[in-house]
Design an enzyme around this catalytic site. Structure first.
Site, PDB file in Angstrom:
ATOM      1  N   GLN A   1     -18.960 -22.928  26.892  1.00  0.00           N
ATOM      2  CA  GLN A   1     -18.015 -22.655  27.973  1.00  0.00           C
ATOM      3  C   GLN A   1     -18.594 -21.654  28.973  1.00  0.00           C
ATOM      4  O   GLN A   1     -18.023 -21.440  30.030  1.00  0.00           O
ATOM      5  CB  GLN A   1     -16.682 -22.129  27.416  1.00  0.00           C
ATOM      6  CG  GLN A   1     -15.859 -23.201  26.713  1.00  0.00           C
ATOM      7  CD  GLN A   1     -14.509 -22.723  26.200  1.00  0.00           C
ATOM      8  OE1 GLN A   1     -14.211 -22.913  25.026  1.00  0.00           O
ATOM      9  NE2 GLN A   1     -13.678 -22.137  27.045  1.00  0.00           N
TER      10      GLN A   1
ATOM     11  N   ARG B   1      -6.833 -20.878  24.611  1.00  0.00           N
ATOM     12  CA  ARG B   1      -6.143 -21.212  25.859  1.00  0.00           C
ATOM     13  C   ARG B   1      -5.287 -20.030  26.328  1.00  0.00           C
ATOM     14  O   ARG B   1      -4.093 -20.157  26.553  1.00  0.00           O
ATOM     15  CB  ARG B   1      -5.272 -22.438  25.682  1.00  0.00           C
ATOM     16  CG  ARG B   1      -4.966 -23.096  27.023  1.00  0.00           C
ATOM     17  CD  ARG B   1      -4.265 -24.400  26.831  1.00  0.00           C
ATOM     18  NE  ARG B   1      -4.123 -25.096  28.093  1.00  0.00           N
ATOM     19  CZ  ARG B   1      -4.235 -26.411  28.212  1.00  0.00           C
ATOM     20  NH1 ARG B   1      -4.494 -27.156  27.179  1.00  0.00           N
ATOM     21  NH2 ARG B   1      -4.073 -26.994  29.376  1.00  0.00           N
ATOM     22  N   CYS B   2      -5.930 -18.894  26.430  1.00  0.00           N
ATOM     23  CA  CYS B   2      -5.205 -17.731  26.920  1.00  0.00           C
ATOM     24  C   CYS B   2      -6.217 -16.740  27.435  1.00  0.00           C
ATOM     25  O   CYS B   2      -7.384 -16.774  27.067  1.00  0.00           O
ATOM     26  CB  CYS B   2      -4.333 -17.137  25.823  1.00  0.00           C
ATOM     27  SG  CYS B   2      -4.938 -15.655  25.049  1.00  0.00           S
TER      28      CYS B   2
ATOM     29  N   GLU C   1      -3.794 -21.886  31.374  1.00  0.00           N
ATOM     30  CA  GLU C   1      -3.350 -21.272  30.129  1.00  0.00           C
ATOM     31  C   GLU C   1      -1.870 -20.938  30.096  1.00  0.00           C
ATOM     32  O   GLU C   1      -1.300 -20.710  29.037  1.00  0.00           O
ATOM     33  CB  GLU C   1      -4.219 -20.057  29.859  1.00  0.00           C
ATOM     34  CG  GLU C   1      -5.631 -20.526  29.559  1.00  0.00           C
ATOM     35  CD  GLU C   1      -6.681 -19.468  29.728  1.00  0.00           C
ATOM     36  OE1 GLU C   1      -6.363 -18.425  30.311  1.00  0.00           O
ATOM     37  OE2 GLU C   1      -7.799 -19.692  29.267  1.00  0.00           O
TER      38      GLU C   1
END
Lengths: 284, 163, 806
Positions: C237, C384-385, C760
């Site tokens: 990522q 996802r935050c 997110e």
């Protein structure tokens, strides 16, 4: 996840399959749909040296409904069970239960024979077959023999089938009256937290016969004679259902797992059974 | 252990190869035949990323041995359409944003293809049930369901127009 | 005006710029099975690596015997810590300032830990060889409870740190302690709590879970010994950060390392970190001189790479009797497992947990976080935050509900009473953040109205009456959430990872014929960057999005960037894109003025062209300008039309939203049904509404899974109980609810196009909405707090503990 090596066999007759099973003994395993066995092999939790694939044996396929008797070949898939019109008419319970097994892809592969013969307490068909009082036909080197579903299961993965026998077909009388298969699970593809198969016949507002079997609540399916008897003669009122549930609860032996502790499973078993009885009664 | 001679028909093309019996169909397709549309997601037959069509059924090719597949007819995402003529499902997944990372998409579309063969005019609930063997981590399925319903409508309209 | 010139609106629409639900350019390859993911990469002579992993959660490694494995035909090498030690690669730095064993060095600290790396000619042989490696273990006491880890006599887990009581984030106060991080005013907060009219206190646990993208982690490392170049394709990522880290720990010069992130099958934070598999594959390729592939299987993914959450958040919230919040206190015990391998900006060991005052104007607050080692897998990453925002949002949204119970007040009213008001922005929070913009009351009112909140409460009251009268066994829960995120890390002055400032970048080249290529320092894992960033650019430079190629993920070609996670791509790289576009436009203006024979100031921008002020028939389109840039000698202007922008954001962005979940609960089985899920998001300027909606569907589905069943569970001796997708809950289309999406638009004042990021938000916002619905269903029966995940048996247990089973 990579399985160990094995030798592959694809016999084209029951006799040839039995000969292979006899030759290799406990080193051999029959392969039907494979969706229980293959993941176990990939996790290297099942050690198989000779894999006997039954896909080419035509005589193991097929559904026959004749004169009130249903005979189903062991290699008949759940997808075929769901989509067979004659079977759905004669024994709608099979369709109702089959739709609650695994997911669509797995149902194309998964077979009745594999599901009943594997001995996995999580499988749905064994309890269903006990509820229907089905008889399994096993072929071995000395010919065929029959074992009642209610006598077939000894412990998890231990059944009355000998290593050199093949379960070739399942036979039962089409039930009369109402039916229900009630299954609680966490999601599609999961085994049951608790499941109940129920058949009920009624006459003049009274229950004249009942059959109750529970799934994934012990190391074998649990056919509950006492629970069934608690319903017979009753008007299927709350008291009778309560008595059946109480009798069932004393017959099961659930184990704690990720689905929940014993207390929860026992409670849910009671709930799904009561619901199944009510639904079956409403259809009787 | 030795390798065995395997014959397959993949996307209409006959293929012959040598493989260990234990080799999984997904690896045969991906490693031996270079068909990398189907993917490996969970390896325990839960996620459906490896879904291909085998002898007219949707199967999870991570749970099929090469030996079992010997003689089979297989269709993968690569066989459903091509750049000059996409399958309507491929079009509708694009049109309705039915994919994000794309990893589950080949299995998803291949499964939807078989599902619509069996149920050409499904309800939303039937689509959700019929697609429940395929996991997606990105889309929340809502647009996948929409795409499949749209594809069904298109295919039915085309059928009617042809009649 | 030229008669042939279409009107402005038409030309603008043709660009498919900002606000257009443009179809994705990525989809052609994905729908045809032509994506290129890491496991699709096949190279001549490529070898496969596979790990021997520890079956124990804590054990001493007495010996490793690889003789039988090495004797297996096809096995090339078996690496152990002893082989890596001379290269000083048996340990590696984590992104959190800790270090992590690459291969077991004397002991193992969690089940599934990497012990040896087998390299073989194919993956089947490698798997067979793994079975043949003989490892002798001596079991040690296991600690899976972070509170027990801090007991005085607790077993020492990290022997490598013994005697070293100064950690990466200040002093360690116990041998299993990692850091203490404090924010806000402790004394003032305690004073407020001591004199408050009402104080609600609760322990809020956000359980351990896992991002579990549908593609697992993996890489192909290829050392080209002829040219001295190392190329690594992988599920990264943050490819540039991986390059720098790889250079620092391997000693290979950074220009000789090329990191490529091909298509990535979902990340959700799982693919930010550096894992032992990457290091081992690189070493193996260096040793063997051929490419080496390592791809983890799903069990390895769930057991060993990057879990998320595992925060025990003890809270106290103070208020006046009429519901005005006066103070917030939080102490968090953070279970990091065996190594602190979270991927937060380095000055934030607990990420942005200090956003835990949420959407509320809370004048006084204090937060302390203690990081702790246990015998569990290392982490925890932001699933996802944006670095613990989801924990913070869950904490405050639970505390609000608990306070509402304490006050006997409606939870929607309590929220509205305490929201930061529109006119208070930019708002300084008590825990140190400056919220850029917001209009919470408008969003909240819209949401309540959309779901028919008052009618729902009436229905619920009737349901409770019916339940008590024995007419139903189902309860109705209304789950409310108003969340505020903090995303877009971040300003270089306070955000860095391993010393690398968290700016991002975009480089644009306009081709002579008026099409373009843009390259960014980010990398899409499904977000659709190639679609949306081209839209930003289209609006900035007047070239149709369809004529702009977008490239990411190759460190040899892309400008340096910190990658994609924490909803930072749009706030940071999106801003860089706009700024680079503006540089292009500035040069284009000079070229246009020259061509039109006027002064630079005499032309003005209009959609896709520069027009002479007051003479609309005289203009030059961007296409014409581009050609001129390459074919004319323009005095004082270099040929070509290119720009690069490195964007250091002045502030974070603060997206927010109002989510409401209506849930039916079967008291007897613990089953639930989501009757309605409404998600209103305000992410500022909306670039592509179709993609935003897709992000919300996906994030909310992750939140649904987390709240209702998904967990990484261990037994008391550290065995992972949820290692396959049978037990690790990923919902299918059947279980997943239908979502209603909605929005308001409050642009970010400091972002060039006003965008805030959205990826997110739905995970952050939906978890408390689902969880609050469960709690709300039982509120009338006395429930205050029940820990997630709310799977069947835990909901059943709530009902059972409340005496609802008779």
């Amino acid at each position: 996840m990579i399985p160990n090596s094995f030798q592959y066999h694809r016999p084209d007759s029951v006799d040839a399959a039995v000969a292979l099973l006899t030759q290799y003994g406990d080193e051999a395993r029959p392969l039907a749909g494979g969706h229980s066995l293959i993941p176990m092999m990939k996790l290297r939790m099942a050690d198989v040296q000779h894999l006997v694939d039954l896909q080419a044996i035509g005589s193991l396929k097929g559904i026959a409904v004749a004169g009130g008797t249903v005979t189903i070949g062991a290699m008949t898939t759940q997808h075929e069970l769901i989509n067979d019109a004659a079977l759905a008419k004669a024994v709608p319970l099979i369709r109702e239960a089959s739709l609650q097994i695994a997911d669509p892809q797995v149902r194309y592969a998964g077979t009745l024979g594999g599901n009943v013969a594997n001995g996995d307490p999580g499988n749905d068909m064994p309890g269903l077959m006990q509820c229907l009082d089905a008889v399994y036909t096993l072929s071995g080197p000395d010919g065929a023999r029959e074992v009642a579903a209610r006598d077939f299961y000894e412990a998890a993965y231990f059944t009355a089938r000998e290593d050199n026998e093949l379960l070739v077909s399942v036979r039962f009388d089409a039930p009369k009256g109402g039916y229900a298969y009630e299954k609680q699970k966490r999601k599609i593809g999961d085994y049951a937290t608790a499941a109940a198969a129920v058949l009920i016949e009624k006459s003049g507002g009274k229950c004249t016969s009942a059959s109750i079997a529970m799934t994934n609540l012990a190391d074998t399916p649990v056919w509950c004679a006492a629970a069934s008897e608690a319903l017979v003669g009753s008007s299927l009122d709350d008291a009778a259902i309560g008595a059946a549930v109480a009798a069932m609860k004393s017959a099961i032996d659930p184990q704690e797992d990720n689905r929940g502790p014993v207390e929860f499973k026992t409670h849910v078993a009671g709930v799904v059974l009561a619901r199944a009885i009510s639904r079956a009664a409403s259809r009787a | 252990m030795g390798k065995m001679h395997i014959k397959l028909t993949v996307n209409g093309k006959e293929e012959e190869l040598l493989a260990e019996p234990r080799e999984l169909l997904i690896h045969v397709l991906r490693e031996e035949l270079g068909i990398t549309g189907p993917h490996i997601g969970c390896e325990t037959s839960h996620c459906g990323a490896c879904t291909v069509d085998m002898n007219g059924k949707s199967v999870k090719s991570c749970t099929v041995f090469a030996a079992q597949a010997n003689g089979a007819e297989i269709t993968t995402i690569e066989g459903l359409g091509n750049p000059d003529g996409l399958h309507v499902l491929q079009e509708m997944f694009k049109e309705h944003h039915g994919l994000q990372c794309g990893f589950c998409t080949p299995g998803m579309i291949t499964r939807a293809y078989r599902f619509l063969q069996e149920n050409p005019d499904p309800t939303e609930e039937e689509v959700r049930f019929g697609m429940s063997g395929n996991l997606c981590r990105c889309t929340g399925y809502q647009n996948i369901v929409k795409a499949i319903l749209a594809a069904a409508a298109e295919m039915n309209a085309a059928k009617e127009a042809a009649q | 005006m030229n008669e042939m010139t279409p009107p402005k609106e038409e030309r603008s629409a043709a660009l498919k710029g900002l606000g257009c639900s443009r179809k994705r350019v990525e989809d052609a390859r994905f729908t045809q099975g032509k994506g290129n993911y890491v496991d699709d990469i096949k190279m001549p002579g490529m070898l496969f690596g596979d790990f021997v992993r520890s079956p124990y959660a804590h054990a001493r490694v007495k010996s490793i015997n690889a003789d039988k494995a090495k004797a297996l035909p096809g096995v090339i090498a078996v690496l152990t810590a002893a082989d890596l030690a001379p290269l000083n690669l048996h340990w590696m730095p984590t992104l959190a300032g800790d270090k992590q064993m690459v291969l077991a060095d004397g002991k193992v600290l969690f089940q599934g830990q990497e012990v040896a790396f087998v390299v073989a000619t194919d993956r089947y042989v490698a798997a067979d060889a793994v079975e043949l490696v003989e490892v002798e273990y001596e079991e040690l006491p296991v600690i899976v409870d972070p509170f027990k880890a801090l007991a005085k006599d607790a077993t020492v887990l990290r022997e490598d740190l013994e005697g070293n009581m100064e950690g990466a984030h200040g002093p360690r106060r116990h041998h299993n302690h990692i850091f203490t991080w404090e924010q806000g005013d402790k004394e003032a907060t305690e004073k407020v709590l001591g004199s408050a009219e009402v104080v609600a206190e609760e322990m809020v646990f956000y359980h351990r879970t896992h991002p579990c993208p549908i593609e697992t982690c993996g890489c192909v490392a290829s050392m080209d010994k002829v040219n001295g170049k190392l190329t690594v394709w992988g599920t990264f990522q943050a490819p540039h950060a991986v390059r720098t880290v790889a250079s620092l720990i391997s000693g290979i010069a950074e220009h000789n390392i090329r990191i490529i992130s091909p298509d990535i099958g979902g990340g959700f934070g799982n693919k930010v970190g550096v894992y032992p598999g990457y290091i081992c594959a690189i070493v193996a390729s260096i040793v063997t001189g051929v490419p080496v592939k390592w791809v983890e299987d799903r069990m390895e993914n769930l057991m060993a790479t990057a879990f998320a959450r595992d925060y025990w958040m003890k809270g106290k919230i103070a208020a006046t009797k009429d519901g005005r919040i006066t103070g917030l206190w939080c102490h968090t015990t953070a279970d990091h497992g065996a190594f602190d391998a979270c991927a937060d900006p380095s000055k934030f060991p607990a990420g942005f947990m200090n956003i835990c005052t949420g959407s509320y104007d809370i004048p006084t607050a204090y937060l302390a976080v203690d990081g702790v080692y246990t015998n569990k897998a290392p982490g925890g990453v932001a699933y996802r935050c944006s670095f613990r925002v989801t924990e913070a949002a869950y904490f405050i949204e639970r505390m609000i509900e608990v306070l509402a119970i304490e006050l006997g007040m409606d939870a929607a009213e309590l929220r509205a009473k305490n929201f930061i008001r529109k006119e208070q922005f930019p708002y300084q929070s008590a825990l140190g953040w400056e919220y850029d913009s917001g209009d919470y009351h408008t969003a909240w009112d819209k949401a309540l109205k959309a779901v028919g909140y008052e009618d729902l409460r009436k229905e619920q009251a009737q349901r409770i009456a019916d339940f008590k009268a024995g007419k139903t066994r189902k309860l109705l829960g209304i789950g409310l959430t108003h969340f505020t995120e903090i995303v877009g890390a971040g300003p270089v002055k306070n955000c860095d990872i391993l010393g690398l400032g968290m700016f991002d970048s975009c480089e644009i080249r306009i081709h002579p014929t008026g099409s373009a290529i843009a390259r960014l320092g980010t990398i899409s894992q499904g977000q659709g960057h190639a679609t949306t960033f081209a839209q930003i650019l289209a609006s900035e430079i007047g070239i149709p999005a369809d004529d702009i190629t977008l490239e990411e993920g190759d460190t040899d070609t892309a400008p340096y960037g910190l990658g994609t996670y924490g909803s930072r791509s749009t706030p940071v790289a999106g801003a860089a894109t706009a700024m680079a576009g503006r540089k292009i436009r500035a040069k284009a203006q000079m070229i246009a003025a020259y061509l039109l024979e006027v002064h630079d100031g005499d032309v003005e921008w209009e959609v896709d062209r520069f027009v002479v002020k007051g003479a609309p028939e005289r203009f030059k389109t961007m296409k014409e300008i581009a050609f001129a840039a390459y074919n004319q000698a323009i005095p004082g202007i270099e040929p070509g039309l290119e720009a690069v922008s490195y964007y250091d954001p002045p502030n974070m962005t603060y997206p927010f939203g109002a989510y409401i979940c209506v849930m039916e609960i079967d008291v007897d089985t613990g089953e639930h049904e989501i009757r309605q899920f409404y998600a209103l998001d305000d992410c500022g300027t909306r670039i592509n509404p179709m993609i935003i909606e897709g992000q919300v569907h996906g994030g909310a589905t992750e939140g649904y899974a987390i709240a209702m069943g998904q967990e990484i569970a261990y037994d008391e001796i550290g065995n992972v109980k949820t290692g396959t997708l049978m037990d690790f809950f990923l919902p299918t289309a059947w279980e997943t609810p239908h979502y209603i999406t909605d929005h308001t638009v409050t642009p970010s004042p400091h972002h060039p196009i006003g965008a805030k990021g959205v990826g997110e938000s739905p995970n952050v916002g939906s978890v408390p909405a689902f969880s609050n619905a469960v709690h709300d269903a039982f509120r009338a029966f006395g429930l205050r707090q029940a820990h997630m995940p709310h799977d069947h048996w835990r909901i059943w247990k709530i009902a059972n503990d409340l005496g609802l089973h008779g």
